[in-house]
Design an enzyme around this catalytic site. Structure first.
Site, PDB file in Angstrom:
ATOM      1  N   CYS A  99       0.854  -1.196   0.000  1.00  0.00           N
ATOM      2  CA  CYS A  99       0.000   0.000   0.000  1.00  0.00           C
ATOM      3  C   CYS A  99       0.883   1.238   0.000  1.00  0.00           C
ATOM      4  O   CYS A  99       1.851   1.304   0.760  1.00  0.00           O
ATOM      5  CB  CYS A  99      -0.885  -0.001   1.243  1.00  0.00           C
ATOM      6  SG  CYS A  99      -1.952   1.447   1.372  1.00  0.00           S
ATOM      7  N   HIS A 141      -8.917  -3.686  -2.098  1.00  0.00           N
ATOM      8  CA  HIS A 141      -7.957  -2.825  -1.388  1.00  0.00           C
ATOM      9  C   HIS A 141      -8.429  -1.364  -1.418  1.00  0.00           C
ATOM     10  O   HIS A 141      -8.439  -0.687  -0.384  1.00  0.00           O
ATOM     11  CB  HIS A 141      -6.590  -2.995  -2.057  1.00  0.00           C
ATOM     12  CG  HIS A 141      -5.480  -2.213  -1.438  1.00  0.00           C
ATOM     13  ND1 HIS A 141      -4.414  -2.805  -0.790  1.00  0.00           N
ATOM     14  CD2 HIS A 141      -5.258  -0.876  -1.360  1.00  0.00           C
ATOM     15  CE1 HIS A 141      -3.594  -1.862  -0.346  1.00  0.00           C
ATOM     16  NE2 HIS A 141      -4.081  -0.675  -0.684  1.00  0.00           N
ATOM     17  N   GLU A 142      -8.815  -0.887  -2.599  1.00  0.00           N
ATOM     18  CA  GLU A 142      -9.231   0.524  -2.718  1.00  0.00           C
ATOM     19  C   GLU A 142     -10.545   0.780  -1.980  1.00  0.00           C
ATOM     20  O   GLU A 142     -10.718   1.820  -1.342  1.00  0.00           O
ATOM     21  CB  GLU A 142      -9.377   0.928  -4.194  1.00  0.00           C
ATOM     22  CG  GLU A 142      -8.128   0.767  -5.042  1.00  0.00           C
ATOM     23  CD  GLU A 142      -6.882   1.343  -4.419  1.00  0.00           C
ATOM     24  OE1 GLU A 142      -6.960   2.333  -3.684  1.00  0.00           O
ATOM     25  OE2 GLU A 142      -5.801   0.773  -4.653  1.00  0.00           O
ATOM     26  N   HIS A 145     -10.061   1.310   1.541  1.00  0.00           N
ATOM     27  CA  HIS A 145      -9.586   2.666   1.856  1.00  0.00           C
ATOM     28  C   HIS A 145     -10.764   3.618   2.097  1.00  0.00           C
ATOM     29  O   HIS A 145     -10.712   4.462   2.986  1.00  0.00           O
ATOM     30  CB  HIS A 145      -8.741   3.230   0.699  1.00  0.00           C
ATOM     31  CG  HIS A 145      -7.287   2.877   0.773  1.00  0.00           C
ATOM     32  ND1 HIS A 145      -6.484   3.200   1.840  1.00  0.00           N
ATOM     33  CD2 HIS A 145      -6.477   2.252  -0.116  1.00  0.00           C
ATOM     34  CE1 HIS A 145      -5.246   2.769   1.612  1.00  0.00           C
ATOM     35  NE2 HIS A 145      -5.213   2.189   0.436  1.00  0.00           N
TER      36      HIS A 145
HETATM   37 ZN    ZN Z   1      -3.508   1.297  -0.255  1.00  0.00          ZN
END
Ligand code: ZN
Length: 201
Positions: A99, A141-142, A145
């Site tokens: 990341c 993953h995004e 976030h």
């Molecule tokens: Zn990330």
């Protein structure tokens, strides 16, 4: 257009739920242009708005795929569903994630093999993509976030312990830290020849 600093774990915006975008105006369009520029300078495969300090539900990607999804894109106000990760320990070589907000580090994490992304593009048109494999991993993953989670929050067992130690050992986990893609040394040691599956997001 401008490259923006990428904030590091501990910055509050990374650990809060991002707000929905209410109107796609010039400010949002400028943010997205800057996100593409920042993602490219960081050699990332994805970037979420909170990573440049903006708590809005937007992310960009740059990732070739066999899912017939545009390799370069942006989604506003996404909704993601993903398949359950297969039970078991992640492979420490083949299921590794990194990341840009935990710069230079990587840890294995099992993710769902399939994901369905809906939302709108920058013109406000609805999009819907079915993703598999690495693209599905990037999307998870995004999307995390935007909900205030980093991949290191999802690790299990010894990897969770290692990540906690690493974050602390680097002096992260407190507000006010960032790095500047294209200016600071590439934290992952990546260059333009680094394969996409080894890049961070
Ligand atoms: Zn990330």
């Amino acid at each position: 257009m401008a490259i923006r600093p990428v904030v590091i774990a501990g910055e509050p915006v990374l650990h809060e739920r991002a707000r929905a975008v209410e109107v796609i105006d010039d400010e949002v369009r400028e943010l997205v242009r800057d996100m593409f520029e920042t993602m490219d300078a960081a050699r990332g495969v994805g970037l979420a708005a909170p990573q440049v300090g903006v708590g809005l539900r937007i992310f960009t990607w740059q990732l070739a795929n066999e899912d017939r999804i545009p390799p370069r894109g942006v989604v506003v106000n996404p909704y993601l569903t993903s398949s359950k990760p297969v039970v078991g320990d992640p492979d420490p070589h083949d299921e590794v994630e990194g990341c840009l907000s935990v710069p230079g580090e990587s840890f294995p994490l099992r993710r769902g093999e399939q994901a369905t992304l809906t939302g709108t593009d920058l013109a406000g048109e609805e999009i819907r993509y079915e993703a598999t494999g690495w693209f599905a991993r990037m999307l998870q993953h995004e999307y995390d976030h935007l909900n205030g989670f980093l991949y290191v929050d999802r690790l299990s067992g010894k990897w969770a312990r290692k990540a906690r130690k690493t974050v602390k050992g680097n002096g992260w986990g407190v507000p006010g830290q960032s790095w500047m893609p294209g200016v600071d040394r590439d934290p992952f040691g990546h260059d333009d020849d680094t394969p996409e599956e080894e890049r961070a997001d």
